[in-house]
Design a protein around this motif. Sequence first.
Motif, mmCIF file in Angstrom:
data_model
loop_
_atom_site.group_PDB
_atom_site.id
_atom_site.type_symbol
_atom_site.label_atom_id
_atom_site.label_comp_id
_atom_site.label_asym_id
_atom_site.label_seq_id
_atom_site.Cartn_x
_atom_site.Cartn_y
_atom_site.Cartn_z
ATOM 1 N N LEU A 119 -48.252 -36.729 6.274
ATOM 2 C CA LEU A 119 -48.918 -35.768 7.306
ATOM 3 C C LEU A 119 -48.128 -34.844 7.702
ATOM 4 C CD1 LEU A 119 -50.717 -38.838 8.860
ATOM 5 C CD2 LEU A 119 -51.563 -37.485 7.119
ATOM 6 N N HIS A 120 -47.662 -33.936 6.705
ATOM 7 C CA HIS A 120 -46.945 -32.863 6.941
ATOM 8 C C HIS A 120 -45.823 -32.965 7.979
ATOM 9 C CE1 HIS A 120 -49.670 -30.235 4.926
ATOM 10 N NE2 HIS A 120 -50.590 -30.904 5.502
ATOM 11 N N ASP A 121 -44.927 -34.063 7.868
ATOM 12 C CA ASP A 121 -43.603 -34.484 8.716
ATOM 13 C C ASP A 121 -44.242 -34.592 10.103
ATOM 14 O OD1 ASP A 121 -42.051 -34.511 6.610
ATOM 15 O OD2 ASP A 121 -41.843 -32.638 6.644
ATOM 16 N N SER A 122 -45.387 -35.200 10.426
ATOM 17 C CA SER A 122 -45.968 -35.330 11.919
ATOM 18 C C SER A 122 -46.067 -36.612 11.988
ATOM 19 C CB SER A 122 -47.286 -34.569 12.063
ATOM 20 O OG SER A 122 -47.165 -33.183 11.701
ATOM 21 N N LYS A 189 -42.701 -22.509 20.672
ATOM 22 C CA LYS A 189 -41.346 -21.896 20.432
ATOM 23 C C LYS A 189 -41.736 -20.636 19.618
ATOM 24 C CE LYS A 189 -36.617 -22.569 19.233
ATOM 25 N NZ LYS A 189 -35.683 -23.643 18.406
ATOM 26 N N PRO A 190 -41.209 -19.417 20.036
ATOM 27 C CA PRO A 190 -41.324 -18.361 19.040
ATOM 28 C C PRO A 190 -40.925 -18.723 17.986
ATOM 29 C CG PRO A 190 -40.512 -17.630 21.263
ATOM 30 C CD PRO A 190 -40.382 -19.249 21.252
ATOM 31 N N LEU A 191 -41.528 -18.291 16.705
ATOM 32 C CA LEU A 191 -40.922 -18.530 15.239
ATOM 33 C C LEU A 191 -39.737 -17.911 15.016
ATOM 34 C CD1 LEU A 191 -42.361 -20.161 12.964
ATOM 35 C CD2 LEU A 191 -43.229 -18.266 12.180
ATOM 36 N N GLU A 192 -39.516 -16.695 15.673
ATOM 37 C CA GLU A 192 -38.110 -16.155 15.590
ATOM 38 C C GLU A 192 -36.890 -16.771 15.952
ATOM 39 O OE1 GLU A 192 -40.901 -14.923 17.175
ATOM 40 O OE2 GLU A 192 -41.627 -13.422 15.792
ATOM 41 N N GLU A 193 -37.335 -17.778 16.695
ATOM 42 C CA GLU A 193 -36.345 -18.668 17.255
ATOM 43 C C GLU A 193 -35.933 -19.698 16.172
ATOM 44 O OE1 GLU A 193 -36.538 -19.718 21.189
ATOM 45 O OE2 GLU A 193 -36.992 -17.424 21.996
ATOM 46 N N VAL A 194 -36.882 -19.943 15.475
ATOM 47 C CA VAL A 194 -36.587 -20.994 13.997
ATOM 48 C C VAL A 194 -36.000 -20.738 13.220
ATOM 49 C CG1 VAL A 194 -37.896 -22.568 12.674
ATOM 50 C CG2 VAL A 194 -38.728 -21.921 15.028
ATOM 51 N N LYS A 195 -34.833 -21.346 12.430
ATOM 52 C CA LYS A 195 -33.995 -20.936 11.380
ATOM 53 C C LYS A 195 -35.164 -20.578 10.304
ATOM 54 C CE LYS A 195 -29.969 -23.407 12.515
ATOM 55 N NZ LYS A 195 -29.093 -24.390 12.111
ATOM 56 N N ALA A 196 -34.581 -19.448 9.753
ATOM 57 C CA ALA A 196 -35.621 -18.867 8.491
ATOM 58 C C ALA A 196 -36.021 -19.963 7.600
ATOM 59 C CB ALA A 196 -35.083 -17.677 7.855
ATOM 60 N N LYS A 197 -35.111 -20.784 7.208
ATOM 61 C CA LYS A 197 -35.416 -21.978 6.016
ATOM 62 C C LYS A 197 -36.539 -22.703 6.623
ATOM 63 C CE LYS A 197 -31.323 -24.835 6.703
ATOM 64 N NZ LYS A 197 -30.070 -25.294 6.399
ATOM 65 N N TYR A 198 -36.580 -22.924 7.912
ATOM 66 C CA TYR A 198 -37.380 -24.027 8.460
ATOM 67 C C TYR A 198 -38.865 -23.512 9.015
ATOM 68 C CZ TYR A 198 -33.212 -26.783 8.717
ATOM 69 O OH TYR A 198 -32.297 -27.724 8.292
ATOM 70 N N THR A 202 -42.291 -25.177 9.713
ATOM 71 C CA THR A 202 -42.889 -25.520 10.970
ATOM 72 C C THR A 202 -44.322 -24.833 11.196
ATOM 73 O OG1 THR A 202 -40.477 -24.960 12.073
ATOM 74 C CG2 THR A 202 -42.304 -24.350 13.474
ATOM 75 N N LEU A 203 -44.610 -23.925 10.527
ATOM 76 C CA LEU A 203 -45.795 -23.122 10.482
ATOM 77 C C LEU A 203 -46.902 -24.038 10.116
ATOM 78 C CD1 LEU A 203 -45.509 -19.396 9.571
ATOM 79 C CD2 LEU A 203 -46.304 -20.566 11.653
ATOM 80 N N ARG A 204 -46.386 -24.891 8.826
ATOM 81 C CA ARG A 204 -47.444 -25.911 8.386
ATOM 82 C C ARG A 204 -47.532 -27.042 9.406
ATOM 83 N NH1 ARG A 204 -44.304 -25.254 3.777
ATOM 84 N NH2 ARG A 204 -43.146 -27.078 3.997
ATOM 85 N N LYS A 205 -46.641 -27.582 10.099
ATOM 86 C CA LYS A 205 -46.726 -28.744 11.142
ATOM 87 C C LYS A 205 -47.734 -28.161 12.228
ATOM 88 C CE LYS A 205 -43.528 -31.276 12.354
ATOM 89 N NZ LYS A 205 -42.164 -31.664 12.759
ATOM 90 N N ARG A 206 -47.456 -26.943 12.739
ATOM 91 C CA ARG A 206 -48.233 -26.446 13.684
ATOM 92 C C ARG A 206 -49.600 -26.320 13.412
ATOM 93 N NH1 ARG A 206 -44.374 -21.747 16.266
ATOM 94 N NH2 ARG A 206 -42.679 -22.902 16.914
ATOM 95 N N HIS A 207 -50.001 -25.793 12.224
ATOM 96 C CA HIS A 207 -51.452 -25.318 11.779
ATOM 97 C C HIS A 207 -52.154 -26.767 11.572
ATOM 98 C CE1 HIS A 207 -50.309 -21.219 10.087
ATOM 99 N NE2 HIS A 207 -50.361 -21.216 11.382
ATOM 100 N N TYR A 208 -51.446 -27.711 11.026
ATOM 101 C CA TYR A 208 -51.836 -29.180 10.833
ATOM 102 C C TYR A 208 -52.307 -29.797 12.146
ATOM 103 C CZ TYR A 208 -52.536 -33.814 9.044
ATOM 104 O OH TYR A 208 -52.694 -35.105 8.930
ATOM 105 N N LYS A 209 -51.577 -29.809 13.045
ATOM 106 C CA LYS A 209 -51.870 -30.247 14.425
ATOM 107 C C LYS A 209 -52.648 -29.630 15.275
ATOM 108 C CE LYS A 209 -47.084 -32.125 15.169
ATOM 109 N NZ LYS A 209 -45.530 -31.918 15.774
ATOM 110 N N GLN A 210 -53.018 -28.159 15.081
ATOM 111 C CA GLN A 210 -53.536 -27.351 15.681
ATOM 112 C C GLN A 210 -55.207 -27.899 15.374
ATOM 113 O OE1 GLN A 210 -52.518 -23.437 15.039
ATOM 114 N NE2 GLN A 210 -50.855 -23.808 16.789
#
Length: 237
Positions: A119-122, A189-198, A202-210
Amino acid sequence: MGPAAFRARCGTPPSCTTTSTWGPECGPIFFAQVAAQPIIWQQQTADAAFGIRLSYPLLGWNEGELSLSFFRNDTLLQMLPFVVVPGAVVGAPVPRALLVGQVQGTRETAAIRLATKCLHDSTPAHLLVHATYGVAAALRIGHVAGVSTQERLRDGPKCHFDYDAFWQQFQGQRLATQLYLFAIETPEKPLEEVKAKYRPRTLRKRHYKQHLRREVAQHWRAAFLRAAPQCHPAASS
């Protein structure tokens, strides 16, 4: 525990007509629906069927309290009992809040890891929190409160869940009542503060939970609020 055993242990409580905190949206018919333990979210993957059921709490029932339970096929993985309370009960300046009294799950860590991977690492626990966000959104409630490690009712060597660390992941604010309070619309958390490779993960997890949150809210409105759509109270802030 499979659904049949779960249903046998989560039957209809002796009294289930209280609507004072749930509001005019949820009357006696709603509580009868809960007794049937409906599935309010589900997803089929290549290897398993995942679902969230609404029911009365497995380990006892207090008037007005409900529970969300996360299943993988016939196996119960996680439970999250909750209740709608006046904001003053949790020490918050809001009309109503959704109070989570506990987060309990299986000791089979391999089953939790497998579900998380599917489940998308959730984790099931995180998904249940987002399901409660969906319930709160359907009821026009803007805040959720959670019990702290200090205030949990069960303690001892077999109780390892760190509620403080868990709620801090949701940017929970610790109140003087030793409960955590957080808004369901807290900015990420602003996406710019997340390491580029993650960032893609991170976006997949956020969209899945939303998406899960929206599906639960839509299901709740359609299944439980259909008879009284005009009675939704204003969202608490």
